[in-house]
Design a protein around this motif. Structure first.
Motif, PDB file in Angstrom:
ATOM      1  N   THR A 240       0.752  -1.220  -0.039  1.00 29.16           N
ATOM      2  CA  THR A 240       0.091  -0.175  -0.170  1.00 29.16           C
ATOM      3  C   THR A 240       0.847   1.152   0.017  1.00 29.16           C
ATOM      4  O   THR A 240       1.891   1.278   0.405  1.00 29.16           O
ATOM      5  N   TYR A 292      -4.657   6.541   1.370  1.00 27.96           N
ATOM      6  CA  TYR A 292      -4.015   5.638   0.589  1.00 27.96           C
ATOM      7  C   TYR A 292      -4.298   5.974  -0.909  1.00 27.96           C
ATOM      8  O   TYR A 292      -5.404   5.918  -1.556  1.00 27.96           O
ATOM      9  N   ASP A 294      -5.065   5.419  -4.624  1.00 29.20           N
ATOM     10  CA  ASP A 294      -6.115   4.383  -5.372  1.00 29.20           C
ATOM     11  C   ASP A 294      -5.696   4.278  -6.731  1.00 29.20           C
ATOM     12  O   ASP A 294      -5.643   5.221  -7.492  1.00 29.20           O
ATOM     13  N   THR A 376      -6.556   0.004  -3.397  1.00 28.38           N
ATOM     14  CA  THR A 376      -5.359   0.779  -2.533  1.00 28.38           C
ATOM     15  C   THR A 376      -4.069  -0.432  -2.355  1.00 28.38           C
ATOM     16  O   THR A 376      -3.301  -0.030  -2.001  1.00 28.38           O
TER      17      THR A 376
END
Length: 549
Positions: A240, A292, A294, A376
């Motif tokens: 991530t 986070y 995308d 994510t």
């Protein structure tokens, strides 16, 4: 006589004195006092009885408390004894665990992917090859020269044209983007079979990756599956990316992790700031209400930016540019007026720390690929290191080494078979991984050009072994023998090996289809090659022969 008279008088006097009417009040008092005394005696008796009961209860309570204390003391003694035993077992368990871990690491380093290079192993393997007609070295050399070698020049010309156009397109993209708000796009890099010179199947497609970074004062902070936090098995190979301010502490503000009361307010982040920050994160292509990055938002932004850039420079070119595949957002196609077309992939990526490992926003899918855990989660690609490893090994091999030829022929055979019987779970990336493992384990002299047949047989046998075991490890992840010259991040070398064939365990129908396709390819090898040969000499049919060492 006087005595008798005296007795009579005494009786009369006594009778008069004791008569009840003589002292009526005093006699009544005596009776009342008697009843009162009896009543008090009863009350006293009742009090004594209650006191007796209370004393008995206290005695019983004291006896029960004494028993509890005695029992507690016994329990404490038992616990102490058990604790001593538990500490001993805990220490013993830790020693056993450490021994197992040391053995596992030694096994992983020394035998993390068995290539089956021993002759005994080769004798056990290769069962699918029995009775299969396999071309000899003369036929393979002739086939390679006539069918594959001629494509090298075409690939070089196409790479040059695509790279020049991609550079121009990205330069226009930078000019149409807002430098203060949009992502900063860097120069593209070529990866994959076209840049490793083993692509054989047409149409040729160049794969270009484009690193990008957030505008100041933001930065990317990544987290990978092997960084220490637990990731489920289906997220192995993913990570991530968190968008943070460069001056922000990695731990973040406590208000993000603690639920504050209704009457409490963070002095750094008010409600208005939180709303504005959420809007900023969405502008920075983050998933809704998170920090986070995308992947879907990134691809939408990139497609819009590429479209704007093309509109700016389209007048300079005599061809059209369009997105070619819906399931591959970075796939572009150049269409000439003559009807010819050139396809290439332009995919945005994020650099992992200061390495050449990249988080890729979109990865080519196959029938084995599972759905992404979420948008994510980004897949990590090691394509730059793979290209660099092949280039480094090629310099150590004999002139005109056969390693690339083996991969090209195997890729050609597999592609032709899939065009006849349909796709399978095998991909060109699996075939390249097989070659990388053999390049690391085989001596350099074994890759001389005259040993093309033997090395191709090794690749097929090793692939058969991996399919049988449903285990083909990623070449870099968990490989402690990666040459230090590559500068490969140590965190990936220390990670658990990543089995590329793990999906076969979950998808038995795909595994069965893959095995059938592999066996059919072996049986059709001579026929597939003969389609592209003017004349085919005699082919030996006694199966694959062992190479004499």
């Amino acid at each position: 006589m006087p005595v008798g008279i005296f007795r009579v008088c005494l009786v009369v006097i006594t009778a008069i004195v004791n008569h009840p009417l003589l002292f009526p009040k005093e006699n009544g008092t005596v009776l009342e006092n008697t009843e009162e005394i009896i009543q008090k005696m009863k009350e006293r008796e009742e009090i004594l009885r209650l006191e007796k009961l209370r004393l008995e209860q206290e005695i019983e309570g004291q006896e029960a408390a004494q028993k509890v204390l005695e029992k507690a003391a016994k329990v404490v003694e038992d616990v102490k004894e058990e604790k001593v035993q538990w500490d001993m077992w805990t220490a013993l368990s830790m020693v056993i665990f450490l021994l197992i871990e040391l053995w596992r690491q030694d096994f992983q380093e020394g035998n993390w992917q068995d290539t089956g290079a021993d002759e005994d192993d080769m004798a056990v393997l290769g069962k699918a090859f029995k009775g299969v007609a396999f071309p000899d070295k003369a036929i393979l050399a002739s086939f390679y020269e006539k069918r594959i070698l001629g494509t090298t020049g075409d690939m070089a010309r196409m790479r040059e044209m695509v790279e020049g156009f991609a550079d121009d397109l990205l330069e226009a993209l930078r000019s149409v983007c807002n430098r203060d708000a949009d992502m900063e796009v860097e120069d593209c890099m070529g990866v994959g079979s076209m840049y490793e010179n083993w692509r054989v199947r047409k149409p040729f497609v160049c794969d270009l990756i484009v690193p990008f970074a957030p505008p100041e004062p933001y930065c990317f902070r990544s987290q990978i599956w092997c960084s220490g936090d637990s990731f489920p098995p289906d997220e192995q190979g993913y990570g991530t990316i968190k968008v943070c301010r460069a001056d922000e502490d990695e731990t973040g503000c406590i208000c993000d992790k603690t639920k504050l009361g209704e009457d409490m307010l963070c002095l750094l982040h008010s409600q208005g700031n939180a709303t504005r920050r959420s809007s900023e994160m969405e502008d920075l292509l983050c998933f809704k209400n998170t920090q986070y990055l995308d992947a879907d938002q990134v691809m939408k932004w990139f497609q819009i930016a590429v479209t704007k850039a093309w509109n700016k420079i389209s007048h300079k070119y005599e061809f059209d540019l369009s997105f070619s595949l819906l399931d591959s957002p970075g796939a572009l196609k150049i269409k000439f007026k003559s009807g010819k077309s050139v396809a290439f992939n332009l995919t945005p990526v994020v650099q992992y720390e200061n390495s050449d490992v990249y988080f890729i926003s979109h990865f080519p899918r196959n029938c084995l690929a599972a759905d992404l855990p979420s948008s994510t989660h980004w897949f990590l690609t090691f394509a730059v290191y793979e290209r660099r490893f092949i280039q480094m090994i090629s310099k150590m091999l004999p002139a005109n080494a056969c390693h690339v030829s083996c991969l090209q022929i195997l890729s050609f055979l597999h592609g032709k078979q899939c065009s006849l019987t349909g796709p399978s779970g095998l991909t060109n990336y699996h075939l390249k991984t097989v070659l990388l493992h053999l390049l690391q384990t085989r001596p350099s002299q074994d890759w001389a050009p005259e040993k093309l047949e033997a090395r191709l047989q090794d690749m097929l046998k090793f692939l058969e072994k991996c399919l049988h075991e449903k285990k083909l490890y990623h070449f870099f992840i968990g490989n402690g023998k990666v040459p230090a010259e590559l500068g490969f991040p140590i965190i990936f070398q220390r990670a658990e090996p990543l089995n590329l064939f793990r999906p076969f365990v979950l998808h038995r129908d795909v595994y069965r289809k893959t095995i059938d396709t592999f066996h059919e390819m072996l049986r059709n090898t001579s026929a597939l090659i003969s389609e592209y040969m003017v004349h085919i000499p005699h082919v030996h049919t006694n199966g694959i022969q062992k190479e004499s060492v």
